[in-house]
Each structure stands twice: as structure tokens, then as C-alpha cells.
Write an enzyme that holds these catalytic residues in place. Sequence first.
Site, PDB file in Angstrom:
ATOM      1  CB  CYS A 127      -5.196  -2.395   4.787  1.00 27.54           C
ATOM      2  SG  CYS A 127      -5.737  -3.594   3.701  1.00 27.54           S
ATOM      3  CG  HIS A 187      -4.062   0.661   1.235  1.00 27.12           C
ATOM      4  ND1 HIS A 187      -3.402   0.330   2.049  1.00 27.12           N
ATOM      5  CD2 HIS A 187      -4.901  -0.424   1.156  1.00 27.12           C
ATOM      6  CE1 HIS A 187      -2.973  -0.786   2.437  1.00 27.12           C
ATOM      7  NE2 HIS A 187      -4.078  -1.256   1.644  1.00 27.12           N
ATOM      8  CD  GLU A 240      -2.286   4.021   2.543  1.00 27.19           C
ATOM      9  OE1 GLU A 240      -3.382   4.174   2.974  1.00 27.19           O
ATOM     10  OE2 GLU A 240      -1.812   2.820   2.612  1.00 27.19           O
TER      11      GLU A 240
HETATM   12  N1  GLN Z   1      -2.780  -8.895   4.704  1.00 31.59           N
HETATM   13  C1  GLN Z   1      -4.355  -8.335   4.706  1.00 31.59           C
HETATM   14  C2  GLN Z   1      -5.124  -9.084   3.716  1.00 31.59           C
HETATM   15  O1  GLN Z   1      -4.660  -9.469   2.643  1.00 31.59           O
HETATM   16  C3  GLN Z   1      -4.150  -6.902   4.833  1.00 31.59           C
HETATM   17  C4  GLN Z   1      -3.449  -6.110   3.471  1.00 31.59           C
HETATM   18  C5  GLN Z   1      -2.953  -4.929   3.687  1.00 31.59           C
HETATM   19  O2  GLN Z   1      -3.075  -4.525   4.861  1.00 31.59           O
HETATM   20  N2  GLN Z   1      -2.757  -4.226   2.512  1.00 31.59           N
HETATM   21  O3  GLN Z   1      -6.171  -8.898   3.605  1.00 31.59           O
END
Ligand code: GLN
Length: 521
Positions: free
Chosen positions: A366, A492, A494
Site C-alpha cells: 500500500c 493488503h 496480509e
Molecule cells: N495513505 C495511502 C493512501 O491513502 C496508503 C494507505 C495504506 O497504506 N493503507 O492511499
Amino acid sequence: GKGIVSSSLAALLKARGYSVTIQKLDPYINIDPGTLNPYEHGECYVTEDGAETDLDLGHYERFLNIPTSQVNNITTGRVYKDVIEKERRGDFLGQTVQVIPHITDEIQRHIKLLGDSGNYDFVIIEIGGTVGDIESFPFIEAIRQLNWELGKKSVTIHLTLVPYLKTTGELKTKPTQHSVKTLLEQGVQPDIIVCRTEHDLNDALRRKIALFCNVQPSCVIQSIDVESIYEVPLLMQKEGLDREVLRLIQIPTTQEANLDYWKDFLHKLKFPKSNVTIGLVGKYVELHDAYKSIGESFIHGGVANECKVKLEYIHSEGINESNVDNKLKHLHAILVAPGFGERGIDGKIISIRYARENKIPFLGICLGMQCAVVEFARNVLTYKDAHSTEVNPKTAFPVIDLMDDKDNIPKTGGTMRLGAYPCELKEDSLAYKIYGQKHISERHRHRYEFNNKYLYEFESNGMIATGINKNQDLIEIIEIPSHPFFIGVQFHPEYKSTVAKHHPLFEHFVKAAMAYKAKNK
Ligand code: GLN
């Protein structure tokens, strides 16, 4: 402790062939944990249907290998919001709206949603907090009413701490007696007492607890401290937790659940054939719960390779150009973590450059993937000022930006993309090799995206998009094919790794770390 005991009971019942789910009731007033600081409550776990939930739901999924949903996590805030909305609609026909019966009815309605779905033989309800808390009172009252209604079809389990006093060498049962008393004052008689303890409870102690708390001695279950949470189902089986539950609801049992699968997993966990050290570069490293699912995914991915992963949590704020070599050179792979906001971004970008240039296996999740895109733009495409507009809204090169779903034009505001989305993989990619299939689905929690306007420049210079959400034309995976293992994912992975089904990305990332270690020793 409650989350692991509930998950273990669920795993035992599931192994006996029953369908089971767990619901977590959280007494705080936030509508969901989405807005909670990870320092206080640990990671926010995201379900397939995009609910931002308590991290205990992660344990449920990891132990049960069954997806949870919005319905599986309810907070006081959610309950009050629903009741107040009903009041505004006039549903209460002029009645005075009160904690009892309106709030308690609403809690019961939420609990029954899972039971009434017809999908489950057992619904395990876990109440967060501690007996006696002002906030948990309506939940306990709802349980009291429900027990009354369900009779023999419900079992109440109370988890207590039996502390060990070093100076006298004694286990103390007083706190258990007191908390059971508090529960009784609220009209709830526990059927089973699970005691958290550092040392074995002997028969005399068990009898004492049984006598004081009105339960049968066989219903005093010890939950002794263990090294790995994955040992708990086996311990609970040995203590007979599932057997006692079934006996209390009058379901005849013959043999024990078959846990060979767990035993095999545990054996590999305890006796690994090799080990690697992987760095997790993030900004919430003081509290490992903030990256709970990543830590657990490494345990599963390690077991899949019969390799122990020593996860080193590294604070990105402490990394700069001059110390990066010192801080990261001993690592066999580097993961850059998800996150929000500006703090610690520079250290993440410096770590990614280090991994890219030194050909150390890299996985960006992410925000970690977004930082990999920014790093590549700055140091390979030489767009010095490149950034994500989350951090620098005025950048001349917004390589990560808010994207409109359809025509790739930046939009002015956005809410989060949450939950499962499909992704199509390019066939000659590392991602395809890892997943072994073309169509995958992964969970998301972010606002910003790769800015497709720059895709051509990235691809002509060696960073390619290998996973795409075709419906919305969004880039989900980037790779550098000239690097042995460099992959960034917008989603994600995970959240989907379980004991029964470890996630292939973590398995292959650990494998790459093992290969790196073998080559560079
Ligand atoms: N802050 C980033 C976004 O909003 C990544 C979010 C995250 O890593 N969950 O796109």
C-alpha cells in the site's frame, strides 16, 4: 487473551465439523475502528466487504479460514447510531428511548443477525473490555436477556486472570472470585471459567475456583502462557473446552476433533530448518500490534518454507542517507509497511532505494508500494520533486494521486477504497509466478493510486505494472523485472493469510530472502 481463546474454541468446533463464526462487540463509542490511532488499538483489520474492524477479526479469520464481514464487529457507537436514526424516523412512536430496552434490543438484533442467517451452528460472541466497565454494561445486560431466552442453547464463558505472586510463590484466585461476583451482580452466571495463568493450576485450585464461582470443576479451564498463539487450540483441546461447551448444550460427543493439521503447522513452526532476518520499515514500530496481520503472515509464510522469519521492526523516521547502510545491511529482505501521512516517508524512500540498488528482495504494501513508485520517479526518471499528493499536493510530478475511477483524471476529494477488488495479472510477471493464476482478488484500504498518466515512462524505464484492476483501470501491482524480487502491491495481502491457507506473496518473499541469504553469506 479473549480473541485467541474465542478463535481457538471456534477452530475446535470447526474441526468437529460444525460451522462457526465469531462476533466481536466493542464497547467504545467510535462507529468502527477505522478512525482509531494504531498506537491505541493496534491494526485496523479490513474484511472482504470493506468493513474496518478490530484486529481480533484477523485472528478469527486466521484460525478459522472463513471470511468475516461488517456484521462480525459491532461497537457501542454503531448501536447508538442505529437507535438514534430509528428515533429520528419516528420508529419508536413517541416512546422514551432508553438504554434498556432500546439499546439492549438493538445489541440483540445485531447478535441475532448471524444466528438467524442460518449459516452457522455456532455463533461465538466476544465482548471487549472488562466486566464492571461502565461501557460494557449494556452488552452484559443484552447477554443476560439472551441467555434467558436461549436457555440451554447458550453457554457463557468468562476469561479471568490468575496472577502469580513471585514473592510467595502463589497463584491468587481472588481476582477471579471478584470478577465473577461482579458478573453475578449483573445477573450473569458463567458456565465456564477460562483462567489465564503463568503456572499450572492444580486440582485444589480448580476445585476452589469451581466452588466459589458455582461452576463444575471440569468447567475450570486453564489457559497457560505459551510462546505462540497457534498452540492455544491444542491446549484448549487438552483442557476440554470444546467438550465442555458441547456437554453444556447437550450435544453428545464421541471422539476429539482431529487437529493433525495444526500439529503439523506447529511442528514446522517450532523446528524450522533455516532462518532469515527481514526488516519491516514503518512508523508504528513501537507497537507490534499495529502490523499484526503482517507479522502473522510472515509466520505462515515462514512455516510454508520451514524457515524462521526474524522480523526486525525498523523506525523509518530514524533512517537517513548516511545511516541506511548500517541499519539495513544485515537484512535478507525489506518490507515497507502501509501507513498514512507524511511522517517517516523520507526514511521509507531511502530504504527502498537501498533495496533496489543492492538487489535486496523488496515488498511494498500500500503506502510502501506508493513510496516505491515515488522513489523510482525521483531516482530513475530523475523527477526530483516527484511525490504522492497525499504528502505534497503541489508536486510537479504527482505520480501517486487521487484518481477518478473511469477516466484517470485526478479528482478533488475521495473516500477510501475499501474491501475486495479484482485484479488481473500479466502472464510473464513475478506476480503471476507467485499466484499461479491470472485472476486474483485482494483487499484494499487507501485513497491514493498510481497515476496512469506516467505509466509509459515508468514502463520504458524498467518499472512495470503487472497487476491491473481492469474495471476501473487502476494499477494494483508494480515490479522491476531486472531486480531479483522487487514488488509493490496497492492492496493488503496480509489480511488474507491464514493457518490453513498461507498467502503466496509472503511465502515467495520469504523464499527470496532465503535465496538472498544463501548467495550473500
Ligand atoms: N495513505 C495511502 C493512501 O491513502 C496508503 C494507505 C495504506 O497504506 N493503507 O492511499
